[in-house]
Design a protein around this motif. Structure first.
Motif, PDB file in Angstrom:
ATOM      1  N   PRO A 148       0.841  -1.202   0.000  1.00  0.00           N
ATOM      2  CA  PRO A 148       0.000   0.000   0.000  1.00  0.00           C
ATOM      3  C   PRO A 148       0.873   1.248   0.000  1.00  0.00           C
ATOM      4  O   PRO A 148       1.914   1.283   0.642  1.00  0.00           O
ATOM      5  CB  PRO A 148      -0.801  -0.125   1.296  1.00  0.00           C
ATOM      6  CG  PRO A 148      -0.109  -1.142   2.120  1.00  0.00           C
ATOM      7  CD  PRO A 148       0.604  -2.041   1.169  1.00  0.00           C
ATOM      8  N   ARG A 149       0.449   2.259  -0.750  1.00  0.00           N
ATOM      9  CA  ARG A 149       1.285   3.445  -0.881  1.00  0.00           C
ATOM     10  C   ARG A 149       0.690   4.617  -0.108  1.00  0.00           C
ATOM     11  O   ARG A 149      -0.528   4.675   0.099  1.00  0.00           O
ATOM     12  CB  ARG A 149       1.406   3.828  -2.349  1.00  0.00           C
ATOM     13  CG  ARG A 149       1.811   2.664  -3.222  1.00  0.00           C
ATOM     14  CD  ARG A 149       2.329   3.188  -4.509  1.00  0.00           C
ATOM     15  NE  ARG A 149       2.396   2.149  -5.528  1.00  0.00           N
ATOM     16  CZ  ARG A 149       3.313   2.143  -6.482  1.00  0.00           C
ATOM     17  NH1 ARG A 149       4.219   3.077  -6.534  1.00  0.00           N
ATOM     18  NH2 ARG A 149       3.324   1.198  -7.397  1.00  0.00           N
ATOM     19  N   VAL A 150       1.551   5.541   0.239  1.00  0.00           N
ATOM     20  CA  VAL A 150       1.133   6.711   1.014  1.00  0.00           C
ATOM     21  C   VAL A 150       0.004   7.443   0.299  1.00  0.00           C
ATOM     22  O   VAL A 150      -0.980   7.852   0.908  1.00  0.00           O
ATOM     23  CB  VAL A 150       2.336   7.655   1.238  1.00  0.00           C
ATOM     24  CG1 VAL A 150       1.884   8.959   1.863  1.00  0.00           C
ATOM     25  CG2 VAL A 150       3.373   6.976   2.101  1.00  0.00           C
ATOM     26  N   GLY A 151       0.117   7.571  -1.025  1.00  0.00           N
ATOM     27  CA  GLY A 151      -0.858   8.326  -1.799  1.00  0.00           C
ATOM     28  C   GLY A 151      -2.220   7.678  -1.865  1.00  0.00           C
ATOM     29  O   GLY A 151      -3.178   8.266  -2.357  1.00  0.00           O
ATOM     30  N   GLU A 152      -2.326   6.453  -1.391  1.00  0.00           N
ATOM     31  CA  GLU A 152      -3.625   5.772  -1.450  1.00  0.00           C
ATOM     32  C   GLU A 152      -4.412   5.934  -0.152  1.00  0.00           C
ATOM     33  O   GLU A 152      -5.515   5.422  -0.046  1.00  0.00           O
ATOM     34  CB  GLU A 152      -3.406   4.278  -1.750  1.00  0.00           C
ATOM     35  CG  GLU A 152      -2.883   4.049  -3.145  1.00  0.00           C
ATOM     36  CD  GLU A 152      -2.349   2.635  -3.374  1.00  0.00           C
ATOM     37  OE1 GLU A 152      -2.335   2.214  -4.526  1.00  0.00           O
ATOM     38  OE2 GLU A 152      -1.934   1.979  -2.405  1.00  0.00           O
ATOM     39  N   LYS A 160       6.760  10.929  -2.699  1.00  0.00           N
ATOM     40  CA  LYS A 160       6.191  10.721  -1.362  1.00  0.00           C
ATOM     41  C   LYS A 160       4.857   9.990  -1.472  1.00  0.00           C
ATOM     42  O   LYS A 160       4.513   9.167  -0.636  1.00  0.00           O
ATOM     43  CB  LYS A 160       5.987  12.057  -0.662  1.00  0.00           C
ATOM     44  CG  LYS A 160       7.271  12.685  -0.165  1.00  0.00           C
ATOM     45  CD  LYS A 160       6.959  13.994   0.548  1.00  0.00           C
ATOM     46  CE  LYS A 160       8.247  14.680   0.975  1.00  0.00           C
ATOM     47  NZ  LYS A 160       7.985  16.047   1.434  1.00  0.00           N
ATOM     48  N   LEU A 161       4.097  10.323  -2.519  1.00  0.00           N
ATOM     49  CA  LEU A 161       2.804   9.664  -2.700  1.00  0.00           C
ATOM     50  C   LEU A 161       2.969   8.210  -3.117  1.00  0.00           C
ATOM     51  O   LEU A 161       2.158   7.348  -2.784  1.00  0.00           O
ATOM     52  CB  LEU A 161       1.977  10.404  -3.771  1.00  0.00           C
ATOM     53  CG  LEU A 161       1.542  11.825  -3.440  1.00  0.00           C
ATOM     54  CD1 LEU A 161       0.930  12.493  -4.661  1.00  0.00           C
ATOM     55  CD2 LEU A 161       0.538  11.821  -2.296  1.00  0.00           C
ATOM     56  N   LEU A 162       4.045   7.947  -3.853  1.00  0.00           N
ATOM     57  CA  LEU A 162       4.241   6.599  -4.389  1.00  0.00           C
ATOM     58  C   LEU A 162       5.003   5.691  -3.427  1.00  0.00           C
ATOM     59  O   LEU A 162       5.064   4.478  -3.624  1.00  0.00           O
ATOM     60  CB  LEU A 162       5.012   6.684  -5.714  1.00  0.00           C
ATOM     61  CG  LEU A 162       4.231   7.323  -6.862  1.00  0.00           C
ATOM     62  CD1 LEU A 162       5.136   7.649  -8.029  1.00  0.00           C
ATOM     63  CD2 LEU A 162       3.104   6.419  -7.313  1.00  0.00           C
ATOM     64  N   ALA A 163       5.600   6.279  -2.398  1.00  0.00           N
ATOM     65  CA  ALA A 163       6.354   5.467  -1.438  1.00  0.00           C
ATOM     66  C   ALA A 163       5.396   4.575  -0.664  1.00  0.00           C
ATOM     67  O   ALA A 163       4.230   4.917  -0.475  1.00  0.00           O
ATOM     68  CB  ALA A 163       7.101   6.383  -0.479  1.00  0.00           C
TER      69      ALA A 163
END
Lengths: 190, 956
Positions: free
Chosen positions: A8-12, B837-840
């Motif tokens: 799971p990614r931060v942007g999700e 940062k969003l993709l991490a």
């Protein structure tokens, strides 16, 4: 794809990690029937079309959850199965009526009165292409060619082909299907 | 690597004969067996195409490359054929401009245009669009279609890629690249007939590490570069420079585009031996820290005007003069910067900027390299048996992973060849090949995205991997390997690998440093040193210029630990473009407090720059010339796309400027990069002579700006009506203007290009005009310079090797906890990019379900890692059996700022407070990233109005 390679990614945002398992969604009969097809075909992914036909027979159409469940069972990416599902016009990815009318709109039908037949059906059912009647009985679709060019115009409802259509005969067929359906329901109630 | 070496037998028919084909009556020599399209393009003909791609072959789907084939010279009518599907044969008569074929090509475009929107003015592809080029080329200039156009809904595909499906012309190249070539499985072609849709099953972030290539693979504007679109400039208004990706040790070639002082985008720059036509997403999108708020743009700690003279700097720094001066080099600083620093402070006072542990790893890499020349990426693609050792290539060197994926197809190519199918017949080769794959053994502790093409990919404990490597070394002895705990069947795996190696003609071992497992590397070293000559070894060091730094290491060079252990009270420590994130926070503070003066030369802020007494602003790779040395030891120059704004200077130039105050005054008379290179080549045996790389080219410059570059004389009009002189560049083969020497120098030798463009070919597809042939080398002179192999060893740390604990991993309750390697969360610099940062991944600890009990009660969702200094990290606990038993993988953003894992003393189940705090933090983090993104964008847009007038002094 495994969890470790697709974290799971931060942007999700705070998404849930639960993955859909085919066991939670498909019935034992469905699973067995699909596994039977797999056994015949050898490669799991090759059973995609048959699997969706089986599930669709039970459920009327292939919902997103159905798609994920079948993809999970066949160990293939959902996107690939979606490619198959949307390629074949007999796999329905939206809810459809009890009877799906595939009205042939290829050139032979056009030459022999397709336009009038099409108008008559639309008027009788009160729907346009891609729509379903409010009572959930009929969905109207076009079909590229039903292979009945010598008996045009033609349409297919379920597994039945109807040929040499006229506006009158087409609506008669629909009326008859309605009547049969009513009778079935009556029988069922009794 | 030598220029005289013939092209690799990469594409079809290495020994293909040249045959004569008559094209429009002219006899031309083409390679027999090539497809006609490829062969004609190799001869620089203008023949339109869409679905064919040089790296992906032909499928004959788009019907655009139609030509007429005649039976003989006399025939008038001929038949229409698809060039991409027709093999070249001797004595063919081809009509390229024959009327029916030309009309056919025009009508194919006309059919596509019935659905293609007329939105070129607002389309990100406009001006660099293959579809536009082909439309013009076929002469289709009038739209007669009056009917409705097909429309689609677009998908959200993540922060990197825009989706505009209405523009699609159904060439299938996106799907063939994403799925067939790069192995992505969240993308497909849906629907049929006139309603074919290319996208994901549902909205969401594209999972592939190579999604950015869709931007170049798509012949029109369906997939466009999202960050570039947000702050957009037409290609014809971009000032470009050839550069080298700074993301990892592969050193892919890129072209960087700039406008109004900010860097806008990166595209692939073809290099036959390295990246070919594709780069990974870190390379394409990982540059934007150069535009970030965190850039250091003025000197701190000293009074310095922006137009300072060298003596003014000396005066400002005079009070920091100290008894001794130490320099800390860096893996990410350029080769020249590191060398200049070393010569400034003297080799006895030079610290590599690497930890003891990294030194040990590097020592092994160099030892292997001196025995075995690492293969190029292109050569990796030719391997018929690959063994990847404890390294997730898809995350640490993604371009190599893509090459490994292609290498697994070699068995299928062989099979197709036996069946007489040419290699370029993509669909036929794939049908013939089916599941037929060359051997790929992934000896890894966590599953990776290459598993789907691997012969073996079960997660193994690192100890088991070492056992296997030792077993492979004993080729002649009977297999004495015993099964390890948790890992059954090792003996049979060993046997399987041995058998595969025996049958392989070009076996290859690939290892890397991201796993922090010295014992594994030692086992690979032993194996390499006694391996048969045809076994190849590729070692991937940590960073872009690790090998350049490594070649500067001599017997005096200190590690970071050795430097910290020194008494630095009387010393100035100069840190070159290094945030020292390999040290713990305590060690970083220790260094800052101990040294009398800490001078940091860097382009972006870090914890260390906060601690420094003096901060000097350096120019990142987009603003400075320099070179970096990739994993093969290849020295690759990169060029500034714009001059730095004073007082920003390239790091090597700061070293020259600081020499009079802190150095040994050896560099006193040097002011330019070429002087520095000449000095280093003369005085340092490890620094190669680079003069032949540039000398002749400096006379004949290529333009950095395209011929249509608009506003050249008016760009600064809102600030001054005087047209500033364009910056002079005496140090590179490129000019900061539209003026260039043309395509060739006086001897007819092709010149390198700052960007890819040819008349009639505005898109990146134009590269074929500058290749010797399709898929071959570039036609300009490209000297290949490599650093010396083999190494002097620093004996002091050599002796300490045995008793140094591994700082990059953590042992806890019998569990080996490693840092998770992730493409978008691998280093502090690119971590600062909002999109990354969003993709991490979210902060997490990955464990095998069987090991869960060692960490927390079952069904715990989070754990907290407690450090020596009582700080804590709460992370999500993810259990899955894709991780080997006995190992775990940790990801937390802190790990890239300093070596937090070394300080963890305990792991406990997270309290509900911790979890709530962590989740709260996560949502806040998401919001702050989105704010950062919009803030950065509006700042850049505002800055477009106030373009810094680039006054270029002597300093470049």
């Amino acid at each position: 794809m495994s969890l470790a390679t697709n974290l799971p990614r931060v942007g999700e945002g705070n998404i849930n990690l639960v993955q859909l398992s085919y066991r939670d969604y498909l019935s034992v009969e469905e699973i067995n029937a699909i596994e039977h097809e797999v056994a015949i075909l050898g490669q799991r992914q090759a059973a995609g079309i048959e699997a969706m036909k089986l599930v669709q027979k039970n459920r009327g159409w292939i919902s997103d959850d159905c798609l994920y469940a079948v993809a999970d069972l066949l160990q293939m990416p959902a996107s690939q199965l979606e490619g198959i599902a949307t390629f074949y016009n007999l796999i329905y990815r939206q809810p459809v009526g009890r009877y799906v009318i595939h009205l042939c709109d290829s050139i032979s039908c056009h030459l022999t009165g397709f336009a009038q037949v099409s108008e008559a059906i639309k008027e009788y059912l009160g729907i346009d292409y891609g729509e379903t009647t409010s009572d959930g009985m009929f969905t109207l679709l076009t079909n590229a060619c039903l292979g009945s060019c010598d008996k045009a115009p033609a349409m297919m409802i379920g597994e039945d082909h109807f040929e040499h259509l006229t506006p009158q005969s087409a609506t008669d067929i629909l009326r008859q299907l309605c009547a049969e359906n009513d009778k079935d329901e009556l029988n069922l109630r009794e | 690597m030598d220029k005289s070496q013939p092209d690799n037998p990469d594409t079809s028919n290495p020994a293909a004969a040249q045959v004569t084909v008559h094209i429009d009556g002219e006899p031309v020599k083409l390679r027999q067996g090539d497809n006609l399209l490829e062969a004609m393009l190799s001869e620089k003909y203008n023949l339109p195409y869409f679905c064919w791609h040089p790296a992906m072959g032909s499928i004959g789907a788009c019907r655009q490359c139609a030509v007429t084939q005649f039976a003989d010279q006399e025939q008038q009518k001929g038949k229409t054929i698809m060039a991409c599907m027709t093999p070249v044969s001797d004595g063919m008569y081809i009509g390229l401009n024959h009327q029916p074929a030309a009309e056919f090509r025009e009508q194919v475009i006309a059919a596509m245009m019935t659905n293609h929107p007329h939105d070129c003015p607002v389309c990100g592809e406009g001006g660099a669009c293959h579809l536009q080029d082909m439309t013009v080329m076929t002469g289709h200039s009038m739209r007669r279609y009056q009917g409705q156009k097909r429309t689609f809904s677009n998908q959200y595909l993540g922060p990197l890629i825009n989706h505009e499906m209405n523009r699609c012309i159904t060439c299938y190249r996106c799907e063939r690249f994403y799925k067939d070539y790069a192995g992505g499985n969240d993308f497909s072609a849906c629907g049929s007939k006139n309603q074919v849709y290319f996208g994901r099953q549902q909205d969401g972030i594209l999972e592939s590490e190579f999604s950015g290539n869709l931007v170049e693979v798509c012949p029109t504007g369906v997939f466009t570069d999202k960050p570039f679109s947000a702050h957009y400039t037409r290609k014809w208004d971009l000032q470009s420079a050839p550069s080298v990706c700074q993301g990892c040790a592969v050193g892919c070639n890129i072209s960087v585009g700039e406008r109004y002082g900010s860097v806008r985008r990166v595209v692939n720059r073809y290099h036959h031996d390295i990246n070919g036509y594709f780069i990974c997403d870190k390379g394409r999108f990982g540059f934007s820290y150069v535009n970030n708020d965190s850039r250091i743009e003025t000197a701190r700690g000293i009074e310095l005007s922006s137009e300072f003279k060298p003596h003014q700097l000396a005066i400002a720094l005079a009070r920091y003069k100290s008894a001794d001066n130490f320099g800390i080099g860096s893996e990410r600083a350029s080769f020249e910067s590191n060398a200049a620093l070393k010569h400034m402070v003297g080799s006895e006072n030079f610290c590599s900027g690497l930890t003891d542990y990294q030194h040990f790893c590097l020592d092994i890499i160099r030892s292997v390299m001196s025995a075995k020349q690492p293969p190029s990426v292109n050569e990796i693609e030719q391997s018929d048996c690959i063994i990847v050792i404890d390294e997730d290539l898809t995350q640490s060197a993604a371009r190599i992973a893509l090459a490994v994926r292609q290498a697994t197809r070699n068995a299928a190519f062989d099979k197709a060849e036996q069946l007489g199918i040419p290699r370029w017949q993509d669909a036929a080769v794939r049908t013939a090949g089916q599941a037929c794959r060359s051997n790929l053994f992934l000896l890894q502790s966590k599953s990776s995205k290459l598993d789907d093409v691997a012969t073996y990919a079960e997660p193994l404990h690192p100890a088991a991997i070492i056992k296997l490597l030792q077993g492979l070394g004993n080729a002649n002895q009977p297999d004495s390997i015993s099964d390890m705990p948790f890992d059954n069947g090792l003996a049979s795996l060993l046997q399987e690998i041995k058998t595969a190696l025996q049958h392989a003609k070009r076996p290859l071992f690939i290892a890397g440093c991201s796993a922090w497992q010295l014992e594994t590397l030692q086992a690979v070293e032993q194996l390499a040193l006694q391996a048969p000559p045809h076994w190849q070894f590729a070692f991937l060091p940590d960073a872009v210029n690790t090998m350049g730094l490594a070649s500067l290491i001599d017997q005096h060079t200190m590690s970071l630990e050795q430097l910290i252990a020194k008494s630095l009270q009387q010393s100035t420590v100069i840190v070159l473009e290094h945030s020292l994130s390999t040290l713990t926070r305590a060690q970083q503070y220790q260094l800052a407090e101990q040294s009398q003066t800490l001078i940091v030369i860097d382009h972006n802020q870090s914890l260390l720059s906060e601690l420094a007494d003096v901060v000097l602003p350096s120019a990142p790779f987009t603003e400075s010339d320099g070179s970096s040395v990739n994993y093969m030891g290849l020295v690759q120059p990169f060029f500034a796309v714009k001059p730095p704004n004073s007082p920003i200077h390239p790091a090597w130039h700061w070293c020259l400027l600081l020499d009079s105050t802190f150095g040994r005054q050896n560099l006193a008379n040097i002011t330019t990069l070429s002087q520095l290179r000449a000095y280093l080549a003369e005085h340092d045996s490890s620094f190669p002579d680079m003069s032949r790389l540039l000398a002749e080219q400096l006379l004949f410059k290529s333009a950095r700006q395209p011929m249509r570059y608009s506003g050249r004389t008016a760009m600064f009009a809102n600030q001054t009506v005087h047209e500033p002189k364009s910056p002079q560049d005496t140090e590179s083969p490129f000019s900061f203007s539209m003026e260039g020497a043309g395509r060739t120098d006086v001897q007819g030798q092709a010149l390198p290009k700052a960007f890819s463009w040819a008349p009639g070919w505005n898109s990146e597809q134009s590269v074929y005009k500058y290749q010797t042939r399709i898929g071959g080398r570039m036609n300009h002179r490209a000297e290949a310079i490599t650093v010396a192999r083999g190494a002097d060893k620093n004996l002091a740390w050599q002796q300490r090797k045995s008793d140094t604990a591994n700082p990059g991993v953590l042992s806890f309750n019998g569990l080996l906890i490693r840092r998770l390697s992730h493409l978008f969360a691998n280093d502090a610099l690119t971590d600062d990019i909002a999109e990354f940062k969003l993709l991490a991944p979210v902060a997490c600890l990955l464990v095998n379900p069987a090991d869960e009990a060692n960490l927390a009660a079952t069904s715990a969702t989070h754990v907290t890692l407690i450090s020596d200094d009582k700080t804590s990290m709460t992370v999500r606990l993810i259990t899955c059996d894709d991780v080997a038993r006995g190992t775990a993988y940790l990801h937390h953003p802190l790990l890239n700022l300093h070596n937090a894992i070394a300080q963890v003393s305990d792991i406990v189940q997270a309290s509900s407070d911790d979890i709530a705090r962590q989740q709260q933090g996560q949502s806040e983090q998401l919001q702050s990233i989105l704010n950062q993104k919009s803030r950065a964008l509006s700042r850049l847009q505002k800055r477009d109005q106030q373009i810094p007038i680039q006054i270029v002094g002597e300093g470049r």
